[in-house]
Motif scaffolding. Structure first.
Motif, mmCIF file in Angstrom:
data_model
loop_
_atom_site.group_PDB
_atom_site.id
_atom_site.type_symbol
_atom_site.label_atom_id
_atom_site.label_comp_id
_atom_site.label_asym_id
_atom_site.label_seq_id
_atom_site.Cartn_x
_atom_site.Cartn_y
_atom_site.Cartn_z
ATOM 1 N N SER A 456 0.716 -1.151 0.164
ATOM 2 C CA SER A 456 -0.185 -0.033 0.040
ATOM 3 C C SER A 456 0.888 1.265 0.052
ATOM 4 O O SER A 456 0.428 2.268 -0.744
ATOM 5 N N GLN A 461 -2.017 2.264 -3.037
ATOM 6 C CA GLN A 461 -3.237 1.391 -3.085
ATOM 7 C C GLN A 461 -3.172 0.017 -2.716
ATOM 8 O O GLN A 461 -2.013 -0.686 -2.564
ATOM 9 N N HIS A 465 -7.181 -3.759 -4.357
ATOM 10 C CA HIS A 465 -7.653 -2.646 -5.388
ATOM 11 C C HIS A 465 -6.590 -2.714 -6.545
ATOM 12 O O HIS A 465 -6.954 -2.608 -7.575
ATOM 13 N N TYR A 466 -5.346 -2.766 -6.366
ATOM 14 C CA TYR A 466 -4.247 -3.210 -7.453
ATOM 15 C C TYR A 466 -4.453 -4.244 -8.316
ATOM 16 O O TYR A 466 -4.453 -3.919 -9.599
#
Length: 520
Positions: A456, A461, A465-466
């Motif tokens: 993160s 992120q 999400h990545y």
């Protein structure tokens, strides 16, 4: 959700009120105050769902206000703002049942919002569990008789069979693992040789089962020594039944109350069974425990005073910041010995471990690691309270200690670490397959929590999400080609559910896969 903010520093209070988009998340700040007394009056009048409060305040401090709120409005969630120096105050706040803390000097709006949202989700989950308890519409009718009897219902009709007239009895509890099919307690009692056992589910959300052991007609009421012998025989019988069940029995635990002769004492018998079940905290699952007044721990005892005292905690924190890793390990073992005294209450152990965790987190915040987003699913308070045994709790603390050491050693490094670059390459090569953070962390030889934090921090992120963005980018390439239907493309890029693929795709791009393909 309705919240009240109590904070004496104007800039901090105004930052909380105006610096966070509360309404976007369904949260309403219904009031704020600059001292504990005004805050208490506001809370009494508005009855909010949550209070965010400082500890050190004029007129009435936060602890005194929390004590009164806990007494008058026990369902109100409380989150505290703390600093590293608040050792004793944070410990007392934990004892009073605060749900979380945020470092006052280093907190970001995102960190505070995340803590509040986690608390709201936890409260909603607790409400769902309560709805499943006996007496609700979702409860099983066949499972209600015994819990109602324990709650004080008159023993008439069929309920009389729980304890026939004039029989000695004891109440027991079976603790089942979360993934149990619900029938394990019945199989345990069926494997026991004592015929006078009757069982029912007490709490369907957390699958404990309660049962009554009643003596056969040949057993006459006798003196206290005979009662103890009878209870010990039942305990040994249940322990043997656990062994008969093999691997399944090794995951169960049993607590058995003292022998009783009057059904009016059934509530006391159930409380004793709960205290007996607490014996699994040190022994682990796979054992049966008998209530003993001498086994009840005392927080004022010498053993309790020696467990993780403030002086040892401060020595540990000092060692944690030094380069000598072995010294930090020794200080950790002094705090949380592998084999502690069983006279220390589980509640006190959890309180001291929560205090330790909060102190380490505050230290990391001062070093520039506020741990925002570090706890992905639930707060450390929730995680520690979900663990049942000392061994599990100590292992959790050891993992966090390891992460803390890695973070502090990493302070001198800048930029993206080679492990994160390696992880991204691995994700790009394997995005079509089911990927979990544990798998990628293991691939680059980092612990799960530390990898999540570094990822993160390096990419800006969270891991999930990545991965979603990576898969959506690959899906967009295939959708532009137009040779396959959108739902098959979703499967090819790693989404096993078309609806979920469509949901994530729209969140990332603002349009559905079908619309994107049509307008390519």
């Amino acid at each position: 959700m309705r919240i009240v903010v109590v904070e004496d520093e104007v800039l901090v209070r105004k930052g909380i009120l105006s610096g966070i988009p509360w309404e976007e998340h369904g949260i309403q700040v219904v009031g704020d105050a600059a001292d504990g007394r005004t805050g208490l009056e506001l809370i009494r009048r508005l009855k909010p769902d949550m209070v965010i409060t400082d500890i050190q305040m004029p007129i009435m401090d936060g602890l005194e206000m929390i004590r009164l709120v806990r007494k008058e409005l026990p369902d109100t969630a409380i989150l505290i703002l703390s600093v590293r120096e608040d050792f004793g105050a944070v410990r007392e706040a934990i004892r009073l049942g605060v749900i979380d803390y945020v470092h006052k000097l280093t907190m970001s709006p995102e960190e505070l919002l995340e803590s509040v949202l986690q608390a709201r989700n936890a409260k909603a989950g607790a409400s769902d569990e309560l709805a499943k308890r006996p007496g609700s519409d979702s409860g099983s009718a066949s499972a209600l008789g015994l819990p109602e009897w324990l709650a004080g219902a008159q023993a008439d009709g069929e309920d009389r069979e729980f304890v026939p007239e004039g029989r000695l009895f004891a109440v027991g509890i079976v603790r089942l693992p979360p993934d149990s099919d619900g029938g394990a307690a019945g199989r345990l009692l069926a494997a026991a040789s004592e015929p006078g056992l009757r069982e029912a589910i007490l709490h369907t959300a957390v699958p404990d089962s309660v049962f009554v052991a009643s003596a056969s007609p040949s057993v006459e009421p006798a003196d206290a020594e005979s009662d103890e012998m009878l209870a010990a025989r039942w305990r040994d019988d249940l322990a043997a039944a656990l062994r008969k069940l093999g691997p399944e029995g090794a995951r169960l635990s049993v607590g058995l109350g003292a022998i009783r002769g009057r059904t009016e004492e059934r509530n006391e018998a159930y409380r004793e069974a709960q205290e007996a079940l607490a014996g699994r905290f040190y022994s682990g699952p796979g054992s049966a425990h008998l209530y003993s007044p001498e086994a009840v721990s005392d927080d004022s005892s010498e053993d309790s005073a020696r467990f993780a005292p403030t002086a040892t905690l401060k020595a540990y924190l000092a060692a944690l910041e030094q380069t000598d890793g072995d010294l930090a390990v020794r200080r950790f073992e002094e705090l949380f010995p592998a084999v502690p005294s069983t006279r220390i209450s589980p509640r006190l152990v959890r309180e001291r471990m929560l205090q330790w965790q909060s102190s380490v987190a505050l230290l990391l915040g001062e070093w520039g690691y506020p741990l925002q987003g570090f706890w992905e699913q639930s707060s450390p308070f929730e995680q520690l309270n979900q663990l049942d045994t000392y061994e599990e709790l100590r292992e959790w603390c050891w993992r966090f200690h390891t992460v803390a050491r890695e973070l502090l050693e990493d302070c001198s490094q800048n930029g993206r670490r080679s492990e994160i670059e390696q992880a991204i390459r691995y994700m790009k090569e394997n995005y079509r397959n089911p990927l979990r953070v544990q798998e990628v962390a293991a691939h680059v030889n980092l612990s799960d929590n530390y990898f999540s934090f570094l990822f993160s921090k390096s990419t800006g992120q969270p891991f999930v999400h990545y991965l979603h963005n990576l898969r959506v980018d690959k899906a967009k390439e295939l959708l532009r080609e137009g040779s396959l239907p959108w739902y098959e493309i979703g499967e090819r890029v790693g989404f096993d559910n078309p609806k979920y693929f469509a949901k994530i795709f729209k969140r990332v791009t603002g349009t559905t896969p079908a619309q994107f393909q049509k307008n390519k």
